[in-house]
Scaffold this active site. Structure first.
Site, PDB file in Angstrom:
ATOM      1  N   SER A   1       1.352   8.391   1.912  1.00  0.00           N
ATOM      2  CA  SER A   1       0.797   6.918   2.226  1.00  0.00           C
ATOM      3  C   SER A   1       1.298   6.449   3.721  1.00  0.00           C
ATOM      4  O   SER A   1       2.416   6.485   3.913  1.00  0.00           O
ATOM      5  CB  SER A   1       1.139   5.907   1.395  1.00  0.00           C
ATOM      6  N   ILE A   2       0.164   5.997   4.329  1.00  0.00           N
ATOM      7  CA  ILE A   2       0.421   5.427   5.610  1.00  0.00           C
ATOM      8  C   ILE A   2       1.653   4.292   5.512  1.00  0.00           C
ATOM      9  O   ILE A   2       2.614   4.185   6.307  1.00  0.00           O
ATOM     10  CB  ILE A   2      -0.651   4.788   6.656  1.00  0.00           C
TER      11      ILE A   2
ATOM     12  N   ALA B   1      -6.022   7.989  -0.460  1.00  0.00           N
ATOM     13  CA  ALA B   1      -7.218   7.500  -0.188  1.00  0.00           C
ATOM     14  C   ALA B   1      -8.035   8.264   0.398  1.00  0.00           C
ATOM     15  O   ALA B   1      -9.175   8.475   0.195  1.00  0.00           O
ATOM     16  CB  ALA B   1      -7.014   6.114   0.488  1.00  0.00           C
TER      17      ALA B   1
ATOM     18  N   TYR C   1     -10.944   1.937   9.418  1.00  0.00           N
ATOM     19  CA  TYR C   1     -11.657   3.373  10.061  1.00  0.00           C
ATOM     20  C   TYR C   1     -12.924   3.212  10.785  1.00  0.00           C
ATOM     21  O   TYR C   1     -13.720   2.090  10.478  1.00  0.00           O
ATOM     22  CB  TYR C   1     -11.983   4.471   8.728  1.00  0.00           C
TER      23      TYR C   1
ATOM     24  N   ILE D   1      -4.554  -1.437   2.353  1.00  0.00           N
ATOM     25  CA  ILE D   1      -5.026  -1.392   0.945  1.00  0.00           C
ATOM     26  C   ILE D   1      -6.716  -0.970   1.167  1.00  0.00           C
ATOM     27  O   ILE D   1      -7.262  -1.676   1.723  1.00  0.00           O
ATOM     28  CB  ILE D   1      -4.932  -2.755   0.492  1.00  0.00           C
TER      29      ILE D   1
ATOM     30  N   LYS E   1     -15.264  -2.050   5.700  1.00  0.00           N
ATOM     31  CA  LYS E   1     -14.125  -1.963   6.853  1.00  0.00           C
ATOM     32  C   LYS E   1     -14.871  -2.712   7.844  1.00  0.00           C
ATOM     33  O   LYS E   1     -13.887  -3.496   8.791  1.00  0.00           O
ATOM     34  CB  LYS E   1     -14.091  -0.471   7.337  1.00  0.00           C
TER      35      LYS E   1
ATOM     36  N   GLY F   1       0.835  -1.168   0.099  1.00  0.00           N
ATOM     37  CA  GLY F   1      -0.045   0.035  -0.236  1.00  0.00           C
ATOM     38  C   GLY F   1       0.709   1.341   0.186  1.00  0.00           C
ATOM     39  O   GLY F   1      -0.009   2.263   0.165  1.00  0.00           O
TER      40      GLY F   1
ATOM     41  N   THR G   1      -3.947  11.571   2.559  1.00  0.00           N
ATOM     42  CA  THR G   1      -3.483  10.769   1.726  1.00  0.00           C
ATOM     43  C   THR G   1      -4.215  10.656   0.440  1.00  0.00           C
ATOM     44  O   THR G   1      -5.346  11.193   0.429  1.00  0.00           O
ATOM     45  CB  THR G   1      -3.335   9.300   2.444  1.00  0.00           C
TER      46      THR G   1
ATOM     47  N   TYR H   1     -18.881   8.011   4.047  1.00  0.00           N
ATOM     48  CA  TYR H   1     -17.966   7.002   3.790  1.00  0.00           C
ATOM     49  C   TYR H   1     -18.537   5.903   3.056  1.00  0.00           C
ATOM     50  O   TYR H   1     -17.915   4.885   2.417  1.00  0.00           O
ATOM     51  CB  TYR H   1     -17.563   6.296   5.126  1.00  0.00           C
TER      52      TYR H   1
ATOM     53  N   ASP I   1      -1.910  -7.364  -7.488  1.00  0.00           N
ATOM     54  CA  ASP I   1      -3.315  -6.866  -7.255  1.00  0.00           C
ATOM     55  C   ASP I   1      -3.833  -7.923  -6.211  1.00  0.00           C
ATOM     56  O   ASP I   1      -4.031  -8.702  -6.168  1.00  0.00           O
ATOM     57  CB  ASP I   1      -3.581  -7.231  -8.657  1.00  0.00           C
TER      58      ASP I   1
END
Ligand code: NAI
EC number: 1.3.1.9
Length: 271
Positions: A21-22, A201, A150, A95, A167, A15, A199, A160, A66
């Site tokens: 990015s984290i 995302a 999250y 991801i 999630k 990711g 980020t 969201y 992927d």
């Protein structure tokens, strides 16, 4: 400054797309703590080329995969143990992607093919990672697997959309596989529920900037940054957290336990 927390440990970090990015920050911290690891991302994300800089900095091989492809994931794990010279001690799943969120689809107007993609990329891939790891016996006893999540999995956040469902599934997989992998190999599995973070995302979510500010004013410690998150994830990969498993761990400056803060109350005070 490193503490040698991951000295001699091997892992996979997924990711890392760009320096925000984290996963990028986790890779830098893991390196600083003495780990060796491979990096992976979707083949399409590689085209940006940013990840090459990180690979160079961390002396890490990049293995494109992927996250929806079982075949790619099988290659990712077998190649990783090969190049790192042994079984793994940690895996980061960082991801997430929802075509519905990206294209601004509201929750009452979802495209169901995209919904399936959101679940496949953001949740089912976590199960695939662990099933492949188990079948290849690719993880050492007392290894640690972490995915990022999250709080919309527990409480509704209007923006969201279907990512909330993905999630919730991701966190459930962490519990179910955490039980299984714990019994089998003493491997622990946790999710880290992170503050809104600037980020690619995060920024793809409508109204993100406003919400970021709101969360900042709600959390007594303020939002946790990607760097803060990397610090926390490193402790979860280390031997200092060997009995923590099947948990969803909030890393959000206290946001999730705050009803309302003085700052937010002040903002909505009637004239
Ligand atoms: P990011 O955009 O930098 O990372 C998301 C990564 O997912 C990218 O590297 C992207 O290439 C990868 N990805 C997307 N589709 C893929 C596929 N089919 N196969 C393999 N990789 C694929 O953003 P960020 O924020 O670092 O996201 C990492 C994780 O943190 C995600 O799970 C996200 O939901 C989670 N998170 C992010 C928050 C935020 O506000 N940014 C808050 C809480 C959790």
């Amino acid at each position: 400054m490193g503490y040698g927390l991951l000295k001699g440990k091997r892992g996979i970090i997924s990711g890392a797309l760009d320096e925000n990015s984290i996963a990028w920050k986790v890779a830098q911290r893991a390196k600083e703590e003495g780990a060796i690891f491979t990096l992976t991302n979707a083949p399409i994300a590689m085209r940006m080329g940013e990840i090459n800089k990180l690979a160079e900095e961390c002396n890490a091989e990049i293995i494109p995969a992927d996250a929806t492809s079982l075949e790619d994931i099988e290659k990712l794990f077998s190649r990783s143990t090969e190049v790192l010279g042994g079984k793994l001690d940690f895996v980061l799943h960082s991801i997430g992607m929802s075509p519905n969120v990206r294209k601004g689809k509201e929750y009452g107007d979802l495209n169901y093919d995209w919904y399936k993609q959101s679940i496949d990329i953001s949740a089912m891939s976590f199960h695939k990672f662990m099933q492949v790891a188990e079948k290849q016996d690719a993880i050492n006893e007392w290894g640690s697997i972490v995915a990022l999540t999250y709080m919309a999995a527990q409480r509704t956040f209007s923006f969201y959309s279907d990512m909330a469902d993905a999630k919730a599934m991701l966190e459930s997989i962490a519990r179910s596989y955490g039980y299984r992998y714990g019994k089998l190999k003493n491997v622990r599995v946790n999710t880290v529920s992170q503050s809104p973070t600037k980020t690619r995302a995060g920024g793809g979510i409508g109204g993100f900037d406003h919400f970021y500010e709101f969360a900042e004013k709600m959390a007594p410690l303020g939002n946790a940054s990607a760097d803060d998150c990397a610090d926390y994830v490193v402790t979860l990969f280390s031997d200092l957290t060997r009995k923590v498993t099947m948990q969803n761990l909030f890393h959000d400056g206290g946001f999730s336990m705050t009803g309302i803060s003085a700052e937010v109350l002040e903002m909505i005070k009637p004239e």
